[in-house]
Scaffold this active site. Structure first.
Site, PDB file in Angstrom:
ATOM      1  CB  VAL A   1      -9.134  -9.258  12.086  1.00 26.54           C
ATOM      2  CG1 VAL A   1      -8.936  -7.911  11.396  1.00 26.54           C
ATOM      3  CG2 VAL A   1      -9.679 -10.266  11.074  1.00 26.54           C
TER       4      VAL A   1
ATOM      5  CB  SER B   1     -19.368 -11.561  23.521  1.00 28.64           C
ATOM      6  OG  SER B   1     -18.026 -11.994  23.652  1.00 28.64           O
TER       7      SER B   1
ATOM      8  CB  VAL C   1     -12.146  -8.384  19.860  1.00 23.93           C
ATOM      9  CG1 VAL C   1     -12.296  -7.524  21.106  1.00 23.93           C
ATOM     10  CG2 VAL C   1     -13.097  -9.568  19.911  1.00 23.93           C
ATOM     11  CG  LEU C   2     -10.658  -1.786  17.672  1.00 20.73           C
ATOM     12  CD1 LEU C   2      -9.144  -1.943  17.567  1.00 20.73           C
ATOM     13  CD2 LEU C   2     -11.181  -0.914  16.546  1.00 20.73           C
TER      14      LEU C   2
ATOM     15  NE  ARG D   1      -2.036  -1.695   3.561  1.00 20.83           N
ATOM     16  CZ  ARG D   1      -2.452  -1.841   4.807  1.00 20.83           C
ATOM     17  NH1 ARG D   1      -3.658  -1.382   5.154  1.00 20.83           N
ATOM     18  NH2 ARG D   1      -1.699  -2.431   5.716  1.00 20.83           N
TER      19      ARG D   1
ATOM     20  CB  VAL E   1     -13.405  -6.699  11.801  1.00 23.09           C
ATOM     21  CG1 VAL E   1     -12.890  -8.105  11.471  1.00 23.09           C
ATOM     22  CG2 VAL E   1     -12.286  -5.697  11.564  1.00 23.09           C
TER      23      VAL E   1
ATOM     24  CG  ASP F   1      -2.135  -4.862  12.843  1.00 20.90           C
ATOM     25  OD1 ASP F   1      -1.008  -5.372  12.731  1.00 20.90           O
ATOM     26  OD2 ASP F   1      -2.773  -4.412  11.877  1.00 20.90           O
TER      27      ASP F   1
ATOM     28  CD  GLU G   1      -3.723   3.028  15.373  1.00 25.12           C
ATOM     29  OE1 GLU G   1      -2.825   2.896  16.224  1.00 25.12           O
ATOM     30  OE2 GLU G   1      -3.511   3.451  14.210  1.00 25.12           O
TER      31      GLU G   1
END
Length: 371
Positions: A267, A220, A239-240, A15, A179, A270, A118
């Site tokens: 995912v 959850s 999950v974020l 990218r 996501v 990171d 982010e």
């Protein structure tokens, strides 16, 4: 302002942070853009296109970092780039500092003004600069999971959508945000049986409405997660927590109960990963490893596999912030834009995002006290 665009050096990261169209927009406002040779090639943008858009081309990364007042990137700087850091230089990129304490320390030590894509957050809680990459990663999680379920890849040999007379795969998605929603779209489109676990009741109701009952939702909690994980053919961690490390919701004991040849795609890698057995970040070159008979996919820059789509989607949302910072400068931009202020992770040697500071064990200083 002088804006610099270095070539990404993370493994197979193709990218680029600025398209030729974005370069033209900055040029029209009187700003100078320096682009490293080859920075856009992986996304299909040639040096000639940047030159035609008015950019100056630089041969070496030091030429870009050394002259630019603001560096715009895609991925967090790697250790070999730390020596380029300059005091009060603006760095605008994905940082994910909660999982990179050494980078947080380097930014503070060099007094870099670091703004993380982010953690820019709107009043409604949405993350506008993370959203497009979350959409890409969510869709890719199913695409990659389906591939590694193939027997020749070490998987169970299960077709995600099944065929008439044969049941489809069970796809378990932990997290019903951007996501998770995009993963669900892809999995349902391929005919899988989909369950989404989410802790926010309003979000559960939203998912039930938008998918019109085509997927199942569960609250959850550890009990429901353990039961769902055991049944999964494909488990997706989605999950974020903005700025913080991802919570470890799936324990190693849960993974041990999974079917042999099942696949995990996390995912959240990171941000440290939400699954206990995700104990390393993998690359597009070597994306998987096996643990407890389960295939683990833990690539830290998933959207880099589809750089053309990802670059266009990312720059669609970053360019307005780049234009604002270039036109007004850092202080005025942050004072005028509360969402942008939330994106500031490091300023004048201090960490200015509470969750980031807590995650890396460093003191937190409110950005307002430093302006």
């Amino acid at each position: 302002m002088i804006i610099g665009v270095p070539k990404e050096i993370k493994n197979q990261e193709n990218r680029v942070a600025l398209t030729p169209a974005g370069c033209s927009m900055l040029q029209e406002q009187g700003h100078a853009v320096i682009v490293q040779h080859g920075a856009g090639e992986g996304s299909g943008f040639s040096d000639e296109e940047y030159a035609a858009a008015g950019a100056e081309l630089a041969a070496q990364p030091a030429d870009v970092w050394g002259r630019a007042e603001m560096i715009i990137k895609v991925k967090e700087p790697l250790p070999e780039e730390y020596n380029y850091f300059r005091s009060q230089q603006i760095l605008f990129t994905y940082l994910h500092l909660a999982a990179a304490p050494e980078l947080a320390q380097a930014l503070a030590d060099r007094q870099v003004t670091a703004i993380a894509y982010e953690t820019i957050q709107m009043p409604n809680g949405s993350l506008p600069l993370l959203t497009p990459m979350s959409e890409v990663a969510g869709r890719m999680s199913v695409q990659e999971g389906a591939k590694y379920l193939e027997a020749f890849q070490g998987g169970r040999g299960v077709l995600l959508g099944g065929v008439p007379g044969v049941p489809p795969a069970e796809v378990i998605i932990i997290g019903g945000g951007i996501v998770g929603t995009n993963a669900a779209k892809m999995a349902l489109g391929l005919g899988a049986d989909v369950v989404v676990l989410e802790k926010n009741g309003d979000r559960i109701r939203y998912l039930d409405d938008v998918f019109q009952g085509r997927l199942r939702t569960l609250m959850s909690n550890p009990h429901n997660i353990a039961n769902a994980v055991r049944k999964a053919d494909l488990l997706i961690g989605a999950v974020l927590v903005p700025g913080a490390r991802a919570p470890r919701l799936v324990t190693e004991e849960m993974v041990k109960t999974m079917k042999k040849g099942a696949v995990i795609v996390d995912v959240a890698v990171d941000q440290g990963g939400s699954i206990a057995t995700i104990d390393r970040t993998t690359t597009h070159e070597n994306p998987i490893y096996e643990k407890h008979g389960v295939i683990h996919y833990a690539v830290g820059n998933m959207p880099g596999a589809v750089p053309r789509t990802s670059t266009l989607a990312l720059t669609n949302v970053t360019i307005d912030y780049v234009m604002q910072l270039a036109a007004k400068g850092f202080n005025e931009s942050v004072k005028a834009n509360a969402s942008l202020a939330l994106g500031v992770n490091s300023y004048k040697g201090a960490l200015t995002h509470p969750q980031v500071a807590d995650a890396v064990g460093m003191p937190y200083t409110p950005i307002a006290s430093l302006l």
